[in-house]
Design a protein around this motif. Structure first.
Motif, PDB file in Angstrom:
ATOM      1  N   LEU A  70      42.599  47.171  30.184  1.00 13.94           N
ATOM      2  CA  LEU A  70      42.998  45.840  29.733  1.00 13.94           C
ATOM      3  C   LEU A  70      43.637  45.051  30.874  1.00 13.94           C
ATOM      4  N   GLY A  71      44.503  45.704  31.636  1.00 11.44           N
ATOM      5  CA  GLY A  71      45.158  45.011  32.737  1.00 11.44           C
ATOM      6  C   GLY A  71      44.185  44.554  33.804  1.00 11.44           C
ATOM      7  N   LEU A  72      43.203  45.395  34.124  1.00  9.30           N
ATOM      8  CA  LEU A  72      42.210  45.010  35.127  1.00  9.30           C
ATOM      9  C   LEU A  72      41.333  43.864  34.624  1.00  9.30           C
ATOM     10  N   THR A  73      41.062  43.843  33.328  1.00  9.60           N
ATOM     11  CA  THR A  73      40.283  42.732  32.756  1.00  9.60           C
ATOM     12  C   THR A  73      41.070  41.427  32.839  1.00  9.60           C
ATOM     13  N   ILE A  74      42.356  41.484  32.499  1.00  3.72           N
ATOM     14  CA  ILE A  74      43.200  40.293  32.594  1.00  3.72           C
ATOM     15  C   ILE A  74      43.253  39.806  34.044  1.00  3.72           C
ATOM     16  N   ALA A  75      43.419  40.739  34.968  1.00  2.00           N
ATOM     17  CA  ALA A  75      43.453  40.375  36.389  1.00  2.00           C
ATOM     18  C   ALA A  75      42.137  39.734  36.814  1.00  2.00           C
ATOM     19  N   GLY A  76      41.024  40.265  36.310  1.00  2.00           N
ATOM     20  CA  GLY A  76      39.727  39.689  36.645  1.00  2.00           C
ATOM     21  C   GLY A  76      39.582  38.257  36.173  1.00  2.00           C
ATOM     22  N   LEU A  77      40.151  37.940  35.012  1.00  2.00           N
ATOM     23  CA  LEU A  77      40.098  36.570  34.509  1.00  2.00           C
ATOM     24  C   LEU A  77      40.884  35.624  35.414  1.00  2.00           C
ATOM     25  N   PHE A  78      42.045  36.071  35.873  1.00  2.00           N
ATOM     26  CA  PHE A  78      42.808  35.259  36.822  1.00  2.00           C
ATOM     27  C   PHE A  78      42.017  35.064  38.119  1.00  2.00           C
ATOM     28  N   GLY A  79      41.396  36.125  38.609  1.00  2.00           N
ATOM     29  CA  GLY A  79      40.621  36.028  39.839  1.00  2.00           C
ATOM     30  C   GLY A  79      39.424  35.120  39.709  1.00  2.00           C
ATOM     31  N   LEU A  80      38.841  35.097  38.502  1.00  2.00           N
ATOM     32  CA  LEU A  80      37.641  34.297  38.281  1.00  2.00           C
ATOM     33  C   LEU A  80      37.882  32.813  38.527  1.00  2.00           C
ATOM     34  N   VAL A  81      39.051  32.308  38.139  1.00  2.00           N
ATOM     35  CA  VAL A  81      39.323  30.871  38.256  1.00  2.00           C
ATOM     36  C   VAL A  81      39.976  30.512  39.589  1.00  2.00           C
ATOM     37  N   ALA A  82      40.221  31.511  40.443  1.00  2.00           N
ATOM     38  CA  ALA A  82      40.945  31.226  41.690  1.00  2.00           C
ATOM     39  C   ALA A  82      40.042  30.783  42.826  1.00  2.00           C
ATOM     40  N   GLY A  83      38.745  31.100  42.743  1.00  2.00           N
ATOM     41  CA  GLY A  83      37.862  30.848  43.875  1.00  2.00           C
ATOM     42  C   GLY A  83      37.651  29.387  44.201  1.00  2.00           C
ATOM     43  N   ALA A 130      43.898  40.486  42.495  1.00  2.00           N
ATOM     44  CA  ALA A 130      42.645  39.892  42.021  1.00  2.00           C
ATOM     45  C   ALA A 130      42.540  38.430  42.433  1.00  2.00           C
ATOM     46  N   VAL A 131      43.642  37.694  42.344  1.00  2.00           N
ATOM     47  CA  VAL A 131      43.623  36.268  42.692  1.00  2.00           C
ATOM     48  C   VAL A 131      43.286  36.067  44.170  1.00  2.00           C
ATOM     49  N   VAL A 132      43.991  36.767  45.060  1.00  2.00           N
ATOM     50  CA  VAL A 132      43.757  36.546  46.485  1.00  2.00           C
ATOM     51  C   VAL A 132      42.433  37.158  46.928  1.00  2.00           C
ATOM     52  N   ASN A 133      42.052  38.288  46.331  1.00  2.00           N
ATOM     53  CA  ASN A 133      40.794  38.920  46.719  1.00  2.00           C
ATOM     54  C   ASN A 133      39.599  38.087  46.287  1.00  2.00           C
ATOM     55  N   GLN A 134      39.587  37.641  45.029  1.00  2.00           N
ATOM     56  CA  GLN A 134      38.467  36.829  44.557  1.00  2.00           C
ATOM     57  C   GLN A 134      38.458  35.456  45.223  1.00  2.00           C
ATOM     58  N   SER A 135      39.615  34.929  45.565  1.00  2.00           N
ATOM     59  CA  SER A 135      39.653  33.661  46.302  1.00  2.00           C
ATOM     60  C   SER A 135      38.947  33.790  47.641  1.00  2.00           C
ATOM     61  N   GLY A 136      39.049  34.973  48.231  1.00  2.00           N
ATOM     62  CA  GLY A 136      38.453  35.170  49.549  1.00  2.00           C
ATOM     63  C   GLY A 136      36.950  35.293  49.557  1.00  2.00           C
TER      64      GLY A 136
END
Length: 430
Positions: A70-83, A130-136
């Motif tokens: 669940l935590g990794l899914t929540i983190a993925g949602l944050f990362g999705l909108v950061a790019g 997730a936020v900084v990684n997906q932003s990159g």
């Protein structure tokens, strides 16, 4: 891309210098050598931690598997909108400093995993990462556009993908040592090695030379609204969605096939590892070679169409394995895996070419951020989709996926044509 004939009596255009030799394995271009080194360091570290991250959170930190998922899914949602915001920052300040900061932040977020002592701390750490990684991801694509000339950037990306696969494979193999030790100290060493890989790669990014034309475009005084045009560019978003459908295949390999083999076939369990090794080896051997023939938009469109058809065929082949004897099941699974690899390298090469060709060169960061968001969304949705179709409904589910992949691949052509009709404003230099 249009071609022109050479007037009579004039000299033919100079042959494009080679980026690599030895079948694409050895970079000869100095910029590509630097990119290869930073990719090697970054991917090796991620490979080290990739195979043991969930076990670290459950066995060492003491969290339940459900809460980790669940935590990794929540983190993925944050990362999705950061790019997309990160892409805007990249367009404003440059891809090189932006990616440097993001990868340093990735290293810090990864190092913080060693300090996790509660679920709240776990959520904070994985969301930050997730936020900084997906932003990159999108910023990295914009960086490639800045440091590599347009005519060679897709071939360069093919080489870097090969480096990524090899480095992650080696890192993952060494990560097995930490799994064998199964101690906090072993996991901590792996986590800090991954964090160090991000930090060193970030410093290498900072030292990359940026092409003058790219810097000029990034610093031009275009109207501010053009920087956000990607989020309103419906043809480009349509292409992004179709590309996202095709990249569902990565989860097909990582999630769908292992479950299918274990639950629906008589193939031995080691066939899962066999297919993974086959995939890594063929991608490393074929990606650069095939990408060299996909260097303009028409060829990229054809490649995406073929990849969709091949993916459809692979799904039908996988469906046949349900009623086969163990050895025949292994043979047919291997055949399907080879077909899927051919589709994978075509998807990657065609997707890179299209993603760059349809982007406004004055706003590569935002465009590549949107494109990367499509990839991330597909990665998040794929496990549930593949489980619901192929795993729960068997042959009917595989047929559905076959149709989905085929339609998406063939639909790329009209979508790209639509984007080209409405894209006269795009500023990609010749």
């Amino acid at each position: 891309m249009t071609t022109s004939t050479t007037p009579s009596g004039s000299s033919p255009p100079a042959e494009r210098p080679a980026l690599t030799r030895m079948g694409g394995f050895l970079p000869v271009d100095p910029v590509l050598r630097r990119l290869s080194l930073l990719t090697l360091l970054n991917s090796f570290g991620r490979g080290l931690f990739f195979s043991l991250s969930v076990l670290y959170f459950t066995r060492i930190v003491g969290l339940s598997a459900t809460s980790v998922g669940l935590g990794l899914t929540i983190a993925g949602l944050f990362g999705l909108v950061a790019g997309i915001p990160a892409g805007r920052v990249s367009d404003r300040f440059g891809s090189r400093p932006t990616l440097t900061v993001l990868w340093l932040a990735c290293g810090a977020a990864m190092a913080s995993y060693t300090l996790i002592g509660s679920y709240a701390g776990f959520l904070a750490a994985v969301i930050c990462y997730a936020v900084v990684n997906q932003s990159g991801v999108g910023v990295r694509s914009a960086l490639f556009a800045d440091v590599l000339p347009p005519e060679v950037r897709v071939e360069g990306r093919a080489h870097l993908r090969m480096v990524t696969n090899v480095a992650m494979g080696v890192g993952g193999s060494l990560g097995m040592l930490a799994l064998q030790a199964d101690s906090r100290g072993a996991y901590t060493v792996v986590i800090l090695a991954n964090a160090a890989g991000f930090a060193v790669a970030a410093l290498l990014v900072w030292r990359l030379p940026v092409r003058t034309t790219a810097a000029g475009l990034a610093g031009s005084s275009d109207e501010p609204v053009s920087r956000w045009r990607a989020v309103r560019d419906l043809p480009f978003i349509t292409v992004t969605v179709l590309n996202g459908v095709l990249v569902l295949q990565y989860s097909l390999l990582e999630v769908g096939l292992p479950l299918w083999i274990a639950q629906h076939t008589d193939a031995p369990r080691w066939s899962v590892a066999l297919i993974a090794i086959l995939n890594c080896a063929l991608v490393a051997l074929l990606q650069v070679r095939i990408t060299r023939g996909i260097d303009d938009l028409p060829r990229a469109v054809r490649a995406m169409g073929r990849s969709g058809v091949l993916l459809g065929l692979a799904c039908l082949v996988f469906a046949l394995t349900a009623d086969l004897s163990p050895m025949w099941a292994v043979a047919v699974l291997a055949l399907g895996a080879v077909i899927q690899v051919l589709a994978e390298v075509l998807t990657a090469a065609g997707g890179w070419t299209i993603g760059y060709a349809l982007a406004d060169a004055r706003a590569q960061g935002v465009y590549q951020g949107v494109y990367a968001a499509g990839f991330s969304a597909a990665t998040m949705a794929a496990p549930a989709l593949i489980t619901f179709t192929a795993i729960e409904h068997g042959t009917a589910g595989w047929v559905f996926l076959a149709v989905l992949f085929t339609v998406a691949g063939l639909a790329i052509r009209p979508a790209v044509a639509w984007a080209r009709r409405t894209g006269e404003w795009r500023g990609e230099p010749a």
